[in-house]
Design an enzyme around this catalytic site. Structure first.
Site, PDB file in Angstrom:
ATOM      1  N   PHE A  40     -10.493   3.118  30.644  1.00 43.99           N
ATOM      2  CA  PHE A  40      -9.313   2.604  29.955  1.00 43.99           C
ATOM      3  C   PHE A  40      -9.373   2.943  28.471  1.00 43.99           C
ATOM      4  CE2 PHE A  40     -12.293  -0.953  29.891  1.00 43.99           C
ATOM      5  CZ  PHE A  40     -12.161  -1.497  28.624  1.00 43.99           C
ATOM      6  N   LYS A  54     -12.624  -3.186   2.921  1.00 39.34           N
ATOM      7  CA  LYS A  54     -13.417  -1.958   3.073  1.00 39.34           C
ATOM      8  C   LYS A  54     -13.197  -1.020   1.884  1.00 39.34           C
ATOM      9  CE  LYS A  54     -14.950   1.366   6.412  1.00 39.34           C
ATOM     10  NZ  LYS A  54     -14.981   1.744   7.804  1.00 39.34           N
ATOM     11  N   ALA A  55     -11.939  -0.955   1.399  1.00 40.29           N
ATOM     12  CA  ALA A  55     -11.624  -0.085   0.251  1.00 40.29           C
ATOM     13  C   ALA A  55     -12.407  -0.569  -0.974  1.00 40.29           C
ATOM     14  CB  ALA A  55     -10.124  -0.120  -0.027  1.00 40.29           C
ATOM     15  N   ASP A  70     -10.806   5.182   9.241  1.00 43.40           N
ATOM     16  CA  ASP A  70     -10.688   4.338  10.446  1.00 43.40           C
ATOM     17  C   ASP A  70      -9.592   3.274  10.326  1.00 43.40           C
ATOM     18  OD1 ASP A  70     -11.965   2.711   8.659  1.00 43.40           O
ATOM     19  OD2 ASP A  70     -13.354   1.856  10.137  1.00 43.40           O
ATOM     20  N   GLU A 139     -10.071   7.267  13.926  1.00 44.72           N
ATOM     21  CA  GLU A 139     -11.442   7.252  14.457  1.00 44.72           C
ATOM     22  C   GLU A 139     -11.374   7.032  15.964  1.00 44.72           C
ATOM     23  OE1 GLU A 139     -15.402   5.055  13.016  1.00 44.72           O
ATOM     24  OE2 GLU A 139     -14.082   3.764  14.183  1.00 44.72           O
TER      25      GLU A 139
END
Ligand code: 0O2
Ligand code: 0O2
Length: 278
Positions: A40, A54-55, A70, A139
């Site tokens: 799947f 994250k930045a 991502d 990603e």
């Protein structure tokens, strides 16, 4: 200021498109009665707070956020470890076609310190929206169901402990990662057994079809006695179901083929004699 809803649209479109492309591969295999390397597919666009966080960690300015690889993610889950590499090959075959591979990371072979295993690919994907052509990075994570189970549990614990896992929890996770590795290995061995059993079954079924078809050929040639003998031999082999049944069936099939050749030669000779005598 980033206008998030606008900024995320191409990622949402890309995730949806690519997810459907992989789902189609599964549908194609199922239709053809073949094992699908894809069990799947799931996909997601990262949550805005996670992108911002994250930045910040990576020291990216607002203009550089689109360089994150991502924001859009596809996860392909398969049954067996070698399916992962079949999927990798399928994606590589598309390189330069509908996507461009930017980076590959094989955490299946190079296991991360945490015990994490998965195959990662970063791809550049074109999106044609009303605003025109735009390329986004996505990603793709490819992993077995067992790897996925482990990663999902580990991820939630890591989240709970904010990346500061207690030593005993980290150790336990590492040992369970090894169990997952062993489970995948064992499943791989079972897979080979299933495939060889399926091949044997298919081979036997082909031999039986050949026998029945060729008995029919003999009957059409008029050699009803031989056809009857071969049919009785076939029924006797089928009813006994001995351990060397497959070999006996193959020998029978060869005998029938030889008999057809002899019958054909004798019919040819008879034809030539009849034509020659006219
Ligand atoms: P089916 O017929 O259920 O297999 P969307 O709503 O458009 O964003 P989607 O694909 O409906 O997207 O949902 P999502 O959340 O991206 O993916 C969920 C898909 O993964 C569903 O398949 C689930 O059935 C499947 N899935 C999730 N977990 C598992 C699992 O543990 N095992 C299996 N076999 N499938 C799982 P579909 O596409 O709805 O189709
Ligand atoms: P999400 O969306 O919460 O899953 P980085 O992206 O900076 O963390 P790097 O080197 O750029 O790291 O990428 P890497 O190591 O290839 O990992 C990217 C993603 O792989 C992570 O995304 C996870 O989804 C997954 N991953 C990597 N290592 C682990 C691990 O030890 N455990 C688990 N459960 N997953 C892992 P994010 O950033 O966590 O985002």
């Amino acid at each position: 200021m980033i206008r998030w809803s606008e900024f995320l649209v191409p990622y949402e479109m890309a995730v949806e498109e690519l997810k459907n492309k992989f789902k189609s591969i599964r549908k194609e295999c199922v239709k053809n009665n073949e094992h699908s390397p894809i069990e799947f597919v799931v996909g997601r666009v990262k949550q805005i707070p996670s992108i911002v966080e994250k930045a910040r960690k990576l020291g990216l300015s607002e203009d550089e956020i689109e360089n994150m690889d991502d924001i859009g993610g596809i996860r392909i889950i398969c049954q067996f470890e070698d399916d992962i590499y079949r999927i990798v090959d399928l994606i590589r075959a598309r390189d330069g076609m509908d996507l461009e591979i930017v980076l590959e990371k094989d955490y299946v072979k190079e296991v991360k310190d945490s015990g994490y295993r998965s195959y990662h690919m970063i791809v550049k994907y074109p999106i044609f929206s009303v605003k025109g052509l735009k390329f986004v990075f996505l990603e793709i994570q490819i992993r077995t169901m067992a790897m996925n189970f482990w990663a999902t549990v580990e991820h939630s614990l890591r989240y709970k402990y904010k990346d500061d896992l207690p030593k005993n929890v980290a150790e336990k996770l590492k040992s369970t990662a090894h169990e997952v590795y062993l489970l995948d290995k064992e499943m791989q061995e079972i897979r080979d057994e299933i495939i060889s059993a399926q091949n044997l079954f298919m081979q036997k079924s082909n031999t039986i079809s050949e026998i029945l078809e060729n008995i029919g050929v003999l009957e059409k040639m008029g050699n009803l006695d031989s056809a009857m003998d071969f049919r009785e031999r076939f029924e006797s082999i089928s009813s006994k179901k001995s351990y060397d049944m497959e070999l006996q069936l193959e020998a029978l099939s060869d005998d029938i083929k030889k008999s057809i050749i002899i019958e054909r030669e004798s019919l040819n000779e008879e034809f030539e004699r009849t034509v020659g005598s006219k």
